[in-house]
Design a protein around this motif. Structure first.
Motif, PDB file in Angstrom:
ATOM      1  N   ALA A 186       0.797  -1.233   0.000  1.00  0.00           N
ATOM      2  CA  ALA A 186       0.000   0.000   0.000  1.00  0.00           C
ATOM      3  C   ALA A 186       0.827   1.278   0.000  1.00  0.00           C
ATOM      4  CB  ALA A 186      -0.955  -0.007   1.200  1.00  0.00           C
ATOM      5  N   SER A 187       2.108   1.190  -0.269  1.00  0.00           N
ATOM      6  CA  SER A 187       2.948   2.391  -0.396  1.00  0.00           C
ATOM      7  C   SER A 187       2.911   2.893  -1.832  1.00  0.00           C
ATOM      8  CB  SER A 187       4.394   2.065  -0.019  1.00  0.00           C
ATOM      9  OG  SER A 187       4.922   1.088  -0.908  1.00  0.00           O
ATOM     10  N   ALA A 188       3.485   4.062  -2.059  1.00  0.00           N
ATOM     11  CA  ALA A 188       3.629   4.565  -3.429  1.00  0.00           C
ATOM     12  C   ALA A 188       4.504   3.622  -4.242  1.00  0.00           C
ATOM     13  CB  ALA A 188       4.224   5.969  -3.407  1.00  0.00           C
ATOM     14  N   THR A 189       5.509   3.059  -3.609  1.00  0.00           N
ATOM     15  CA  THR A 189       6.396   2.103  -4.280  1.00  0.00           C
ATOM     16  C   THR A 189       5.622   0.892  -4.761  1.00  0.00           C
ATOM     17  OG1 THR A 189       8.239   2.811  -2.874  1.00  0.00           O
ATOM     18  CG2 THR A 189       8.475   0.702  -4.005  1.00  0.00           C
ATOM     19  N   ALA A 190       4.734   0.389  -3.907  1.00  0.00           N
ATOM     20  CA  ALA A 190       3.924  -0.779  -4.262  1.00  0.00           C
ATOM     21  C   ALA A 190       2.973  -0.456  -5.415  1.00  0.00           C
ATOM     22  CB  ALA A 190       3.129  -1.243  -3.041  1.00  0.00           C
ATOM     23  N   LEU A 191       2.367   0.711  -5.372  1.00  0.00           N
ATOM     24  CA  LEU A 191       1.439   1.114  -6.427  1.00  0.00           C
ATOM     25  C   LEU A 191       2.173   1.255  -7.759  1.00  0.00           C
ATOM     26  CD1 LEU A 191      -1.354   1.981  -7.326  1.00  0.00           C
ATOM     27  CD2 LEU A 191      -0.908   4.249  -6.369  1.00  0.00           C
ATOM     28  N   THR A 192       3.367   1.820  -7.724  1.00  0.00           N
ATOM     29  CA  THR A 192       4.175   1.957  -8.943  1.00  0.00           C
ATOM     30  C   THR A 192       4.543   0.583  -9.496  1.00  0.00           C
ATOM     31  OG1 THR A 192       5.074   4.060  -8.145  1.00  0.00           O
ATOM     32  CG2 THR A 192       6.303   2.936  -9.881  1.00  0.00           C
ATOM     33  N   ARG A 193       4.913  -0.321  -8.611  1.00  0.00           N
ATOM     34  CA  ARG A 193       5.257  -1.693  -9.033  1.00  0.00           C
ATOM     35  C   ARG A 193       4.089  -2.357  -9.754  1.00  0.00           C
ATOM     36  NH1 ARG A 193       5.418  -4.274  -4.093  1.00  0.00           N
ATOM     37  NH2 ARG A 193       3.250  -4.850  -4.479  1.00  0.00           N
ATOM     38  N   GLU A 194       2.903  -2.249  -9.194  1.00  0.00           N
ATOM     39  CA  GLU A 194       1.734  -2.881  -9.799  1.00  0.00           C
ATOM     40  C   GLU A 194       1.345  -2.204 -11.109  1.00  0.00           C
ATOM     41  OE1 GLU A 194       0.429  -5.780  -8.737  1.00  0.00           O
ATOM     42  OE2 GLU A 194       2.159  -5.667  -7.392  1.00  0.00           O
ATOM     43  N   ALA A 195       1.556  -0.903 -11.205  1.00  0.00           N
ATOM     44  CA  ALA A 195       1.281  -0.197 -12.456  1.00  0.00           C
ATOM     45  C   ALA A 195       2.217  -0.685 -13.560  1.00  0.00           C
ATOM     46  CB  ALA A 195       1.428   1.307 -12.249  1.00  0.00           C
ATOM     47  N   LYS A 196       3.491  -0.895 -13.223  1.00  0.00           N
ATOM     48  CA  LYS A 196       4.455  -1.408 -14.203  1.00  0.00           C
ATOM     49  C   LYS A 196       4.055  -2.790 -14.693  1.00  0.00           C
ATOM     50  CE  LYS A 196       8.556   1.111 -12.621  1.00  0.00           C
ATOM     51  NZ  LYS A 196       9.898   1.006 -11.953  1.00  0.00           N
ATOM     52  N   LYS A 197       3.628  -3.638 -13.765  1.00  0.00           N
ATOM     53  CA  LYS A 197       3.195  -4.990 -14.142  1.00  0.00           C
ATOM     54  C   LYS A 197       1.988  -4.928 -15.071  1.00  0.00           C
ATOM     55  CE  LYS A 197       2.874  -7.898 -10.683  1.00  0.00           C
ATOM     56  NZ  LYS A 197       2.656  -8.409  -9.306  1.00  0.00           N
ATOM     57  N   GLU A 200       2.965  -3.837 -18.614  1.00  0.00           N
ATOM     58  CA  GLU A 200       3.609  -4.926 -19.358  1.00  0.00           C
ATOM     59  C   GLU A 200       2.602  -5.974 -19.807  1.00  0.00           C
ATOM     60  OE1 GLU A 200       6.572  -6.348 -16.692  1.00  0.00           O
ATOM     61  OE2 GLU A 200       7.852  -4.565 -16.882  1.00  0.00           O
ATOM     62  N   ALA A 201       1.617  -6.241 -18.958  1.00  0.00           N
ATOM     63  CA  ALA A 201       0.631  -7.282 -19.257  1.00  0.00           C
ATOM     64  C   ALA A 201      -0.460  -6.809 -20.205  1.00  0.00           C
ATOM     65  CB  ALA A 201       0.003  -7.789 -17.960  1.00  0.00           C
ATOM     66  N   HIS A 202      -0.672  -5.489 -20.276  1.00  0.00           N
ATOM     67  CA  HIS A 202      -1.773  -4.954 -21.083  1.00  0.00           C
ATOM     68  C   HIS A 202      -1.276  -3.808 -21.967  1.00  0.00           C
ATOM     69  CE1 HIS A 202      -4.832  -7.252 -18.887  1.00  0.00           C
ATOM     70  NE2 HIS A 202      -4.109  -7.000 -17.805  1.00  0.00           N
ATOM     71  N   PRO A 203      -0.569  -4.141 -23.040  1.00  0.00           N
ATOM     72  CA  PRO A 203      -0.045  -3.085 -23.936  1.00  0.00           C
ATOM     73  C   PRO A 203      -1.157  -2.287 -24.617  1.00  0.00           C
ATOM     74  CG  PRO A 203       0.250  -5.262 -24.900  1.00  0.00           C
ATOM     75  CD  PRO A 203      -0.173  -5.484 -23.488  1.00  0.00           C
ATOM     76  N   GLU A 204      -2.392  -2.810 -24.597  1.00  0.00           N
ATOM     77  CA  GLU A 204      -3.514  -2.100 -25.215  1.00  0.00           C
ATOM     78  C   GLU A 204      -4.123  -1.052 -24.288  1.00  0.00           C
ATOM     79  OE1 GLU A 204      -5.467  -4.976 -22.524  1.00  0.00           O
ATOM     80  OE2 GLU A 204      -3.635  -4.922 -23.728  1.00  0.00           O
ATOM     81  N   SER A 205      -3.702  -1.017 -23.045  1.00  0.00           N
ATOM     82  CA  SER A 205      -4.306  -0.112 -22.063  1.00  0.00           C
ATOM     83  C   SER A 205      -3.871   1.328 -22.289  1.00  0.00           C
ATOM     84  CB  SER A 205      -3.923  -0.538 -20.641  1.00  0.00           C
ATOM     85  OG  SER A 205      -2.532  -0.346 -20.425  1.00  0.00           O
ATOM     86  N   LEU A 206      -4.668   2.253 -21.741  1.00  0.00           N
ATOM     87  CA  LEU A 206      -4.307   3.671 -21.823  1.00  0.00           C
ATOM     88  C   LEU A 206      -3.008   3.930 -21.071  1.00  0.00           C
ATOM     89  CD1 LEU A 206      -4.893   6.598 -22.581  1.00  0.00           C
ATOM     90  CD2 LEU A 206      -6.342   6.772 -20.536  1.00  0.00           C
ATOM     91  N   MET A 207      -2.801   3.218 -19.957  1.00  0.00           N
ATOM     92  CA  MET A 207      -1.544   3.398 -19.217  1.00  0.00           C
ATOM     93  C   MET A 207      -0.356   3.073 -20.107  1.00  0.00           C
ATOM     94  SD  MET A 207      -1.738   2.295 -15.224  1.00  0.00           S
ATOM     95  CE  MET A 207      -2.063   0.563 -15.512  1.00  0.00           C
ATOM     96  N   ALA A 208      -0.433   1.962 -20.808  1.00  0.00           N
ATOM     97  CA  ALA A 208       0.672   1.569 -21.688  1.00  0.00           C
ATOM     98  C   ALA A 208       0.862   2.596 -22.806  1.00  0.00           C
ATOM     99  CB  ALA A 208       0.398   0.189 -22.279  1.00  0.00           C
ATOM    100  N   GLU A 209      -0.260   3.101 -23.327  1.00  0.00           N
ATOM    101  CA  GLU A 209      -0.175   4.124 -24.373  1.00  0.00           C
ATOM    102  C   GLU A 209       0.521   5.379 -23.863  1.00  0.00           C
ATOM    103  OE1 GLU A 209      -3.278   6.927 -26.888  1.00  0.00           O
ATOM    104  OE2 GLU A 209      -3.916   4.903 -26.286  1.00  0.00           O
ATOM    105  N   GLU A 210       0.192   5.784 -22.635  1.00  0.00           N
ATOM    106  CA  GLU A 210       0.820   6.964 -22.039  1.00  0.00           C
ATOM    107  C   GLU A 210       2.317   6.749 -21.850  1.00  0.00           C
ATOM    108  OE1 GLU A 210      -0.789  10.112 -20.915  1.00  0.00           O
ATOM    109  OE2 GLU A 210      -1.908   9.213 -22.580  1.00  0.00           O
ATOM    110  N   VAL A 211       2.685   5.550 -21.435  1.00  0.00           N
ATOM    111  CA  VAL A 211       4.105   5.238 -21.231  1.00  0.00           C
ATOM    112  C   VAL A 211       4.855   5.300 -22.554  1.00  0.00           C
ATOM    113  CG1 VAL A 211       5.734   3.433 -20.528  1.00  0.00           C
ATOM    114  CG2 VAL A 211       3.714   3.899 -19.134  1.00  0.00           C
ATOM    115  N   ARG A 212       4.243   4.810 -23.614  1.00  0.00           N
ATOM    116  CA  ARG A 212       4.883   4.869 -24.938  1.00  0.00           C
ATOM    117  C   ARG A 212       5.082   6.313 -25.389  1.00  0.00           C
ATOM    118  NH1 ARG A 212       1.635   0.176 -25.824  1.00  0.00           N
ATOM    119  NH2 ARG A 212      -0.081   1.418 -26.711  1.00  0.00           N
TER     120      ARG A 212
END
Length: 321
Positions: A186-197, A200-212
């Motif tokens: 439940a830390s910011a570190t944990a949230l960032t870790r799960e966002a990265k996962k 990687e697992a959902h390249p079609e997501s808006l998050m992945a699009e933003e990262v690109r």
């Protein structure tokens, strides 16, 4: 004439300070960067040099009555010694004595999260609370506990290590040596870790699009993308809220606070964090699962990035109490 304290907030990347009066007005601010690997005495010497400059800026008639200092890590509040601060590399450092001797003022130190709890109670909340819990949602999870009008410190002042309460037995390893600690989920570190996962697992997501597009993956990204309708981001946020809620319900059942105050980096999400957490706590009856437990307010700290300075100020004004 105004009575002030010299408030010092020592963090992993910088040491910040200011003169603070009883109304919470800050003046003569200074920031001293932390130099990785620097000898601990040398770091304090640089801090003291900036503090002296701040003290020289006093207006006529103003009087500084003491020093309050929040320090991360294991702090013995009774001896004024920083027993260890792993992010700084400090060990067995008599911070209170050194600051007091070099600046000719009485000094009181405490763990930075404990100090932040005092600062929130004294300067942050418009409502008077006698029972409160503060969570700092950052690199890890720090915490402060206010019980029956008093800060809970525990043996040697080392209590309230909220971030190392296990919420998943046998879960993710924590730097403390245990597995499944609250801060590993439940830390910011944990949230960032799960966002990265999720990216990687959902390249079609808006998050992945933003990262690109070059957007950094941090604790804010899933919240921002969830607001735009990204289902993958919403799943990350929902999972995070659940883990945060589990920890909060445990704390509520033990301490039965009137309020839980959220601070630290994740708290910048404001109502997008507060409201779903509040709904989660309500769903489980504030720990009892029935409509018998008193409601717990959930609030975002009003002190923002200055909460550490306000906490140190509260320590300074408590000298002699």
């Amino acid at each position: 004439m105004s009575e002030l304290v010299l408030a010092i907030d020592i963090g992993g990347t910088s040491m910040k300070g200011a003169l603070v009066d009883r109304q919470g007005h800050l003046s003569s601010r200074f920031v001293v960067p932390v130099v990785p690997g620097e000898e601990q005495e040398s770091a304090l010497d640089r801090l003291i040099a900036s503090a002296k400059e701040s003290l020289q800026s006093l207006s006529e008639g103003d009087r500084v009555i003491g020093i309050g200092c929040g320090v991360p890590g294991g702090i013995n509040t009774f001896t004024g010694v920083c027993d260890y601060a792993s992010n700084l590399g400090w060990k067995n450092l008599p911070v209170a004595r050194i600051l007091s001797d070099k600046l000719s003022l009485p000094c009181k130190i405490d763990n930075d999260a404990n100090a932040a709890m005092l600062g929130e109670i004294q300067f942050g909340q418009e409502k008077a609370y006698r029972n409160a819990i503060l969570l700092t949602l950052g690199t890890g999870i720090g915490g402060g506990i206010f019980v029956n009008g008093q800060l809970y410190v525990g043996n040697e002042g080392k209590g309230a290590e909220i971030g190392h309460m296990v919420i998943v037995a046998g879960g993710i390893p924590c730097p403390c040596g245990r597995k499944g600690c609250f801060e590993t989920y439940a830390s910011a570190t944990a949230l960032t870790r799960e966002a990265k996962k999720a990216v990687e697992a959902h390249p079609e997501s808006l998050m992945a699009e933003e990262v690109r597009k070059g957007v950094k993956i941090d604790a804010a990204l899933p919240f921002e993308c969830a607001k735009k309708g990204d289902e993958v981001a919403q799943q990350v946020v929902d999972q995070y809220i659940e883990y945060l809620g589990v920890g909060c319900l445990n704390l509520i059942d033990i301490f039965r606070p009137e309020v839980i105050v959220l601070s630290g980096g994740v708290s910048k999400q404001g109502e997008n964090l507060r409201q779903p957490l509040e709904r989660y706590l309500e769903k489980f009856g504030y720990g009892f699962g029935v409509d018998k437990a008193p409601k717990v307010d959930v609030k975002i700290s009003r002190l923002g990035a200055d909460i550490g300075i306000y906490g140190a100020a509260a320590l300074g004004f408590s000298i002699g109490e």
